[in-house]
Design an enzyme around this catalytic site. Structure first.
Site, short mmCIF file in Angstrom:
data_model
loop_
_atom_site.label_atom_id
_atom_site.label_comp_id
_atom_site.label_asym_id
_atom_site.label_seq_id
_atom_site.Cartn_x
_atom_site.Cartn_y
_atom_site.Cartn_z
N LYS A 62 0.87 -1.18 0.00
CA LYS A 62 0.00 0.00 0.00
C LYS A 62 0.91 1.23 0.00
CE LYS A 62 -3.91 1.95 2.69
NZ LYS A 62 -4.81 1.70 3.84
N SER A 137 -9.68 1.75 2.86
CA SER A 137 -8.76 2.58 2.10
C SER A 137 -7.67 1.78 1.40
CB SER A 137 -8.10 3.60 3.05
OG SER A 137 -7.35 2.92 4.04
N SER A 161 -10.25 -0.91 6.93
CA SER A 161 -9.66 -0.63 5.62
C SER A 161 -8.96 -1.78 4.94
CB SER A 161 -8.67 0.54 5.73
OG SER A 161 -9.38 1.73 5.90
#
Ligand SMILES: [Mg+2]
Ligand SMILES: [Zn+2]
Lengths: 473, 97, 475
Positions: A62, A137, A161
């Site tokens: 990420k 996210s 997330s």
């Protein structure tokens, strides 16, 4: 794709084809922020033990995970040019384990959001139906695993997330215990809620991954000394006598009949395996408080955490006549309106005159919610419920995290795993309208093994090991 | 300054070093209305005698870092991300005190 | 109207640690800009704080010396504000749970006024970066960013500039003795902010206060306060109001100058630092630190007077100048003649260093050499006059024994040898014997001189004197 399947190809082919697939799918998914040079990493493998757990395994980080010398933006314009001068703890661990990072993946800006529509590089699309959202996210990481690009991707989980996008994408999303994985070098969202998590398509892979990532790091004072077990070799899908509590508040709030049926059928199968499946119910007021408590605490911590984003020492600096103007221009232009809005709310709740009635009140209610969960887990090995009451919504139907009168209990409850720090995992259990659905389970602190064991039993029942778009196609 | 007026929100934003547009102010006003009603939801929950929960785990630590130099980065690395650098320093427009 | 002055002082001291408060980058002064930093000090995204054990130890020492109650559960908070010298956009400090609370310190002003000043709190925090301002802009050096600090906050018990100066000086020596800080005000390792207000004498409310910042010496603390009090009294006497503000002292104008007005208190939005869990200090560790504290100035002074028999003045001089005191202690390890030692250390040593412009740190004189010289005088091996010559040599690092030998200074203290010499001098000077018998004491001096001459200055004068007196009586 799981590790086992990935290993069919030799390292070079495996890594190069992962890069190729990611590039091919970029237009369709928009999941990658930056591609990482793999050649030097492949060359580095010469110094690594070929038996290292992730030797030559293509993975994705990420874009809030710092990797020395590799652009890391947290999907925010203000960090668009940020090149970390140090490695996150997990970047070191992954390197040590032989993993090859092929890309940095898109996320909601600074982790703030649940749709992945708030990325500076634009929304990320769900590989099962590109009209639908990936969830966020950690959306970029989720879709790169779900589309079969890589077998393993790092995400972070502050509200849900990792676990929510995992459910929307039909893969495993693991959020271990707070402190299990060091947060050093992870661009934060809200420090007391942030967890490093990850996506895989197989329970064994999730277990192997945690063995690599977990362990004490002196640079993160909240990092745990708890020894790291041999999760993978200890996996045992015999769940006879395991006590499973269905969280009724969530299941009752779900209106989608197919999702309910899928869940109930799975519970029957677990019972048939000898598990004791019962029901718990949380105080309704506490269930409804989860979103506002999360929203208040997360925004308050976030506004302080991101005060360093001022364009002075790093990041996109906008010109100004004074240093104050430089900061204001850089932050105005560098942060998206949604993030700025939430910073204002966070700042407001921290003012001395407001703190008692907003921030500290939320922290107190947080304790009550955690006590409720702890009470439930005193009598059970896990608390389980559907990970979402719906399939991934269409992009235009999905909304950013915001406060609302119509509290969607089934959509917001997973944050209890962040309030408590307890380990929590989502995994796929079937399909509705061609879209994946899943469950979420939460266990006692450091009882990740319990999640892997019951997860293994579920995986055996669903047959969804290695699930991704390619497999399904 | 009137609470929750446009001016009020612009000041709040300015205090944390950014500007908000008029459109954003409208959104903020809506969000604040909701925030205040959610606070009412929280207020229905009795937290008398409940301590704030600051950390997920409240076990005290005994760990303190030994005072040994371990990680120093080069000046080049220290300045590599700064937009303006002069004479080995990060450079900004004159600070008005 | 009679006014009373109310003064409270906040002192920031950089702690003498090897690394920063929350990072393992080195603490250094005067290094090349931005070379003593790492990602933590620069506030880079993803960094986390990690508390320095030595900083906590030094804070415990300071808190103990200031008789504060020590909180064994260490907690930190965030103080949020934006400024270009503050990398994270917040300072990690101890707003809600300072490590030390409620202490006191005894001061004595130059005029001999003695009183106790209460300490409100002592807490740990981190320093900011250093900025250099010019027309072309501001340059930022992050070497100082993250340096461990303690902030010591007094109660408003100080009543005038002299007391303030005594307070700061007392704290300065205390922290210096403890090895807690370099306490160099001119280099900024000790910084002093003074809150000044006036009120009608006898009143128990507080007037509007101003804060005077950036005081770079103890004498300026006193001068700034005196000037600010004068200014405030003048204002109030004219019927005007004191405005809450931050001011600085201008040495040339000898007055305080407005830096910025304070419109209400700034809201720093303090909240507990979520990245640092509460740290439980081991009780045995705290006890061990407290039991192994360096001797404090007051204790040392008492020891000099009691154990070394020094006068209060001499003891004070040695305590006020720690280098001299340490040197004195080292000399006393090799001689029992404490008073003589004190005299050499207080008077002759600084004079000699001064003459050659040598810093104390480069003092070439070895304590054991000075002690040996003092012992030689005491034993009559050399004369006091010879000692002056010997001292010049040991100030070049030489051993007094070598000097005496090289210069052939060895004093003649052998009684039989000296007696023979005395006898022959007496024999040669019958007139002097006559004079002596007639009550002219001067004759003794003449005879001693003759012996000294005959011995080429090596005769022990005291012994010679004694022998001559004895022999004269026999004749
Ligand atoms: Mg202060
Ligand atoms: Zn301070």
């Amino acid at each position: 794709m799981d590790f086992e399947r990935a290993r069919i190809e030799d390292v070079e082919t495996r890594v190069k084809s992962a890069v190729e697939r990611a590039k091919e799918k970029q237009e369709e998914l928009n999941a990658v922020v930056s591609f990482v040079d793999v050649d030097s990493q492949l060359a580095d493998l010469a110094n690594k033990d070929p038996h290292a757990p992730l030797y030559g395994m293509p993975i994705v980080l990420k874009d809030n995970v710092n990797m020395k010398g590799v652009r890391t933006t947290a999907s925010s314009r203000i960090l668009d040019n940020y090149i970390p001068v140090y490695d996150a703890h997990i970047s070191e661990k992954l390197k040590e384990a032989g993993a090859i990072v092929i890309a940095k993946s898109s996320m909601d800006e600074l982790g703030m959001g649940g749709t992945n529509k708030n990325a500076y590089t634009g929304k990320v699309n769900n590989p099962w139906d590109t009209m639908r959202i990936s969830g966020g996210s950690s959306g970029g990481s989720a879709v790169l695993v779900a589309s079969g690009v890589v077998p393993f991707a790092i995400g972070t989980d502050t509200g849900d997330s990792v676990r929510k996008p995992a459910a929307y994408n039909g893969i495993i999303g693991m959020k271990p215990t707070y402190g299990r994985i060091s947060r050093y070098g992870i661009i934060p969202y809200a420090s007391s809620l942030d967890h490093v998590g990850y996506f895989t398509t197989a329970i064994e892979d999730a277990a192997v991954a945690l063995e690599v990532l977990a362990g004490r790091d002196d640079r993160d004072m909240t990092s745990s000394y708890e020894p790291v077990p041999n999760y993978a070799s200890d996996i045992n899908s015999d769940i006879k006598g395991k006590k499973i509590a269905i969280l009724d508040n969530v299941q009752e709030a779900i209106t989608n009949a197919e999702i309910k049926e899928n869940f109930d059928a799975l519970m029957k199968k677990l019972q048939a395996r000898g598990a004791i499946v019962e029901h718990v119910r949380f105080d309704d007021k506490l269930m409804r408080a989860m979103l506002p408590v999360y929203y208040i605490i997360a925004n308050a911590e976030a506004t302080a955490n991101h005060s360093n984003l001022d364009g002075i020492r790093f990041g996109m600096r906008e010109d100004g006549a004074s240093v104050e103007e430089v900061m204001i221009n850089s932050r105005t232009k560098g942060l998206c309106p949604y993030v700025r809005k939430r910073f204002v709310i966070g700042s407001y709740s921290l003012f001395e005159e407001n703190q008692e009635k907003i921030f500290r009140k939320a922290q107190k209610v947080r304790r009550l919610i955690v006590e409720e969960l702890k009470k439930a887990l005193a009598g059970y090995d896990i608390v389980i419920a559907s990970a979402s009451g719906m399939i991934a919504p269409k992009s235009e139907d999905s909304q950013d995290e915001h406060l609302s009168k119509d509290v969607l209990v089934a959509e917001n409850y997973m944050v209890m795993g962040n309030f408590s720090g307890y380990p929590s995992m989502s995994m796929p259990t079937g399909f509705v309208e061609g879209m994946p659905i899943g469950i979420n389970m939460t266990a006692k602190p450091f009882a990740e093994q319990t999640l892997f064991n019951i997860g293994k039993a579920i995986e055996e029942e669903t047959g969804l090991k290695g699930n991704d778009v390619e497999v399904d196609a | 300054m009137e609470a929750y007026s446009a001016e009020y929100f612009k000041k709040l934003a300015h205090d944390i070093m950014f500007d908000v547009s008029d459109d954003e102010v409208v959104e903020l006003q809506a969000e604040f209305k909701e925030l205040l009603s959610q606070i009412d939801v929280l207020n229905e929950i009795d937290t008398e005698g409940v301590e704030e929960m600051i950390y997920p785990f409240e076990a005290e630590t005994k760990f303190l870092r030994e005072d040994v130099v371990a990680n120093v980065i080069s000046q080049e690395d220290a300045l590599s991300n700064a937009k303006s650098v002069k004479a080995g320093h990060v450079h900004v427009p004159k600070v008005v005190k | 109207m009679k006014y009373e002055t109310v003064i409270g002082i906040e002192i920031h001291c950089e702690l003498k640690t090897k690394t920063k408060m929350f990072s393992s980058a080195p603490v250094a002064f005067g290094e090349v800009a931005n070379t003593c930093v790492n990602e933590v000090d620069l506030g880079h995204p993803g960094t986390l704080p990690c508390v320095n054990k030595e900083a906590v130890k030094l804070a415990i020492k300071a808190a103990t010396a200031l008789k504060c109650e020590i909180d064994p559960l260490v907690k930190f908070d965030r103080k949020n504000y934006y400024y270009s010298d503050l990398p994270k956009g917040f300072q990690i400090t101890q707003q809600f749970h300072p490590i030390g609370k409620g202490g006191c310190i005894h001061i004595e002003t130059k005029d001999g006024v003695e009183k106790d000043i209460r300490i409100n709190r002592i807490h740990m925090e981190e320093d900011t970066a250093k900025q250099f301002h010019s027309e072309a802009g501001t340059l930022i050096d992050f070497n100082r960013a993250g340096t461990p600090l303690i902030e010591i906050v007094s109660e408003p018990d100080i009543r005038n500039g002299a007391e303030a100066a005594a307070y700061v000086e007392k704290l300065r020596t205390l922290l210096l003795y403890l090895g807690v800080s370099d306490v160099k005000m001119e280099e900024g390792s000790m910084r002093c902010d003074v809150n000044v207000s006036i009120r009608e004498a006898g009143s128990d409310t507080f007037g509007t206060k101003t804060e005077v910042k950036n005081l770079n010496s103890i004498s300026n603390v006193q001068k700034a306060i005196d000037a600010e009090v004068e200014r405030q009294i003048a204002l109030v006497s004219k019927g005007e109001k004191v405005v809450q503000a931050t001011r600085r002292y201008d040495e040339t104008q000898k007055t305080t100058i407005l830096m910025r007005k304070k419109e209400g208190d700034v809201d720093y939005k303090f909240f507990p630092e979520p990245n640092i869990p509460p740290i439980r200090l081991d009780a045995a560790w705290i006890k061990d630190i407290q039991e192994h504290m360096e001797e404090l100035p007051d204790e040392r002074k008492a020891r000099y007077m009691k154990e070394n028999g020094l006068k209060e003045y001499d003891a004070s001089v040695l305590v006020a100048n720690r280098d001299l005191g340490d040197f004195f202690d080292a000399v006393c390890e090799h001689t029992k003649n404490f008073k003589k030692a004190a005299n050499w250390v207080i008077v002759e040593l600084p004079a000699a260093l001064n003459k050659d412009n040598i810093k104390f740190a480069n003092n070439p004189c070895e304590p054991k050499h000075l002690a040996a010289m003092i012992n030689m005088v005491e034993a009559g091996e050399i004369s006091g006059k010879q000692a002056k010559v010997v001292f010049e040599e040991i100030m070049k690092g030489k051993d007094p024994k070598t000097v005496v030998e090289e210069k052939g200074m060895k004093q003649m203290s052998d009684t039989s040898e000296l007696l023979a010499m005395v006898t022959s001098v007496l024999d040669a000077n019958p007139q002097s014997i006559e004079d002596f018998k007639n009550g002219k004491d001067r004759a003794v001096g003449f005879l001693v001189g003759q012996v000294m001459k005959a011995s080429k200055g090596q005769a022990n004068p005291a012994l010679t004197n004694k022998l001559i007196q004895e022999e004269l009586k026999k004749r």
